[in-house]
Design an enzyme around this catalytic site. Structure first.
Site, PDB file in Angstrom:
ATOM      1  N   ARG A  15     -45.504  26.473  10.308  1.00 13.42           N
ATOM      2  CA  ARG A  15     -45.158  25.025  10.707  1.00 13.42           C
ATOM      3  C   ARG A  15     -45.440  24.162  12.180  1.00 13.42           C
ATOM      4  O   ARG A  15     -45.487  23.222  11.901  1.00 13.42           O
ATOM      5  CB  ARG A  15     -43.799  25.135  10.047  1.00 13.42           C
TER       6      ARG A  15
ATOM      7  N   VAL B 117     -39.589  36.973   6.455  1.00 18.41           N
ATOM      8  CA  VAL B 117     -39.921  37.845   5.508  1.00 18.41           C
ATOM      9  C   VAL B 117     -40.313  39.262   5.790  1.00 18.41           C
ATOM     10  O   VAL B 117     -40.607  39.826   4.823  1.00 18.41           O
ATOM     11  CB  VAL B 117     -40.433  37.330   4.031  1.00 18.41           C
ATOM     12  N   ASP B 118     -40.666  38.865   7.067  1.00 19.52           N
ATOM     13  CA  ASP B 118     -41.556  40.520   8.238  1.00 19.52           C
ATOM     14  C   ASP B 118     -40.531  41.526   8.299  1.00 19.52           C
ATOM     15  O   ASP B 118     -41.558  42.877   8.715  1.00 19.52           O
ATOM     16  CB  ASP B 118     -42.500  39.557   9.367  1.00 19.52           C
TER      17      ASP B 118
ATOM     18  N   HIS C 193     -34.762  34.117   2.890  1.00 22.06           N
ATOM     19  CA  HIS C 193     -36.301  33.824   2.338  1.00 22.06           C
ATOM     20  C   HIS C 193     -37.161  35.049   1.612  1.00 22.06           C
ATOM     21  O   HIS C 193     -37.847  35.375   1.506  1.00 22.06           O
ATOM     22  CB  HIS C 193     -37.652  32.858   3.079  1.00 22.06           C
TER      23      HIS C 193
ATOM     24  N   CYS D 222     -39.028  41.973 -15.641  1.00 25.12           N
ATOM     25  CA  CYS D 222     -37.804  42.368 -15.759  1.00 25.12           C
ATOM     26  C   CYS D 222     -37.032  43.463 -14.469  1.00 25.12           C
ATOM     27  O   CYS D 222     -35.941  43.636 -14.449  1.00 25.12           O
ATOM     28  CB  CYS D 222     -38.126  43.902 -16.602  1.00 25.12           C
TER      29      CYS D 222
ATOM     30  N   CYS E  67     -43.202  46.336 -17.934  1.00 25.31           N
ATOM     31  CA  CYS E  67     -43.427  45.475 -18.427  1.00 25.31           C
ATOM     32  C   CYS E  67     -44.527  44.563 -18.312  1.00 25.31           C
ATOM     33  O   CYS E  67     -44.446  43.468 -19.787  1.00 25.31           O
ATOM     34  CB  CYS E  67     -42.087  44.536 -18.627  1.00 25.31           C
TER      35      CYS E  67
ATOM     36  N   ASN F 295     -37.128  26.842  21.308  1.00 20.39           N
ATOM     37  CA  ASN F 295     -37.925  26.649  20.551  1.00 20.39           C
ATOM     38  C   ASN F 295     -38.832  25.253  21.282  1.00 20.39           C
ATOM     39  O   ASN F 295     -38.981  24.509  21.939  1.00 20.39           O
ATOM     40  CB  ASN F 295     -37.241  25.687  18.923  1.00 20.39           C
TER      41      ASN F 295
ATOM     42  N   ILE G 283     -40.141  32.233  23.973  1.00 18.74           N
ATOM     43  CA  ILE G 283     -39.822  32.555  23.229  1.00 18.74           C
ATOM     44  C   ILE G 283     -39.388  34.374  24.096  1.00 18.74           C
ATOM     45  O   ILE G 283     -38.755  34.902  24.378  1.00 18.74           O
ATOM     46  CB  ILE G 283     -39.475  33.160  21.724  1.00 18.74           C
TER      47      ILE G 283
END
Length: 247
Positions: free
Chosen positions: A30, A99-100, A117, A128, A153, A216, A234
């Protein structure tokens, strides 16, 4: 938090966004030069309805994940600084939009990381619920399967991440809210603080008396309520900040 953990020391909650992992080679989707701005169509690859209803989107999504740096990336100085803070005896909880899995790879215990996330390191069946390692699915893609199906499945597989159009796990979000409200220091690092409901955790922490620190590169909607806003890189700024909190 256990009753004897860091007794008498302030609880430090850290909300981490994509910016904390860019030094590990994982792109910020983003940011000003992020993937969504360079190729808006790429967002379809991680949008639930598109993914579930279009085999071509699934094929492209698997190729994107095959070529992604997320599964081979290594933690950087910022991830390691959080682990150092925790090992110094400070009560630490990480709420991550990423998500890493790099917080855990750096050595932070699983129980101290909330993955808002989900995780790209595992795959689940949308029919399933069977869960397997992402490496296994990607090996099938490399072997020629464009859209690998569940071996149990035959259902559609997806990574165990929250795609656009899906809701966050209510239990995970409730835990995040509890941590934000209980925190004495709340550090939002590498997050645009634009994606709700995760972004609201920063304001919630401030409303409940936490010292809000934002690290940030770009302005965020919560800068005005922060006790401190840090614009430095950072990888340099977070280790220095957390070292100070450990003393």
């Amino acid at each position: 938090m256990s009753s004897d953990e860091g007794a008498g020391r302030p609880l430090v909650a850290i909300l981490s966004g994509a910016g904390i992992s860019t030094d590990s080679g994982i792109p910020d989707y983003r940011g000003p030069s992020g993937l969504w701005r360079r190729d808006p169509d790429a967002e379809k690859l991680v949008t639930y309805d598109f993914y579930m209803n279009d085999p071509d989107i699934r094929r492209r999504s698997w190729l994107m994940r095959r070529d992604s740096a997320a599964l081979t990336a290594r933690p950087n100085r910022a991830h390691e600084a959080i682990v150092a803070l925790e090992r110094a005896g400070v009560p630490v909880r990480v709420i991550t939009q990423n998500v890493d899995g790099l917080h855990q790879a750096a050595g932070l215990p699983d129980r101290k990381v909330l993955e808002l996330h989900g995780s790209a390191r595992s795959v689940l069946c949308t029919r399933c619920g069977a869960r397997t390692a992402t490496e296994e699915a990607l090996a099938r893609v490399a072997a020629g399967e464009d859209d690998p199906a569940c071996r149990e499945c035959g259902g559609i597989l997806k990574t165990a991440t929250v795609m656009f159009g899906q809701s966050l796990d209510p239990e995970v979000l409730a835990q995040a809210v509890t941590i934000a409200r209980a925190s004495d220091v709340f550090v939002a690092v590498g997050s645009s603080l634009q994606v709700q409901p995760a972004a609201s955790l920063a304001g919630m922490a401030a409303e409940h008396g936490a010292r809000l620190i934002i690290v940030n590169a770009e302005p965020t909607p919560y800068d005005d309520v922060a006790s401190e806003v840090i614009r430095e890189p950072i990888g340099e700024a977070l280790p220095a900040l957390l070292d100070g909190l450990a003393r």
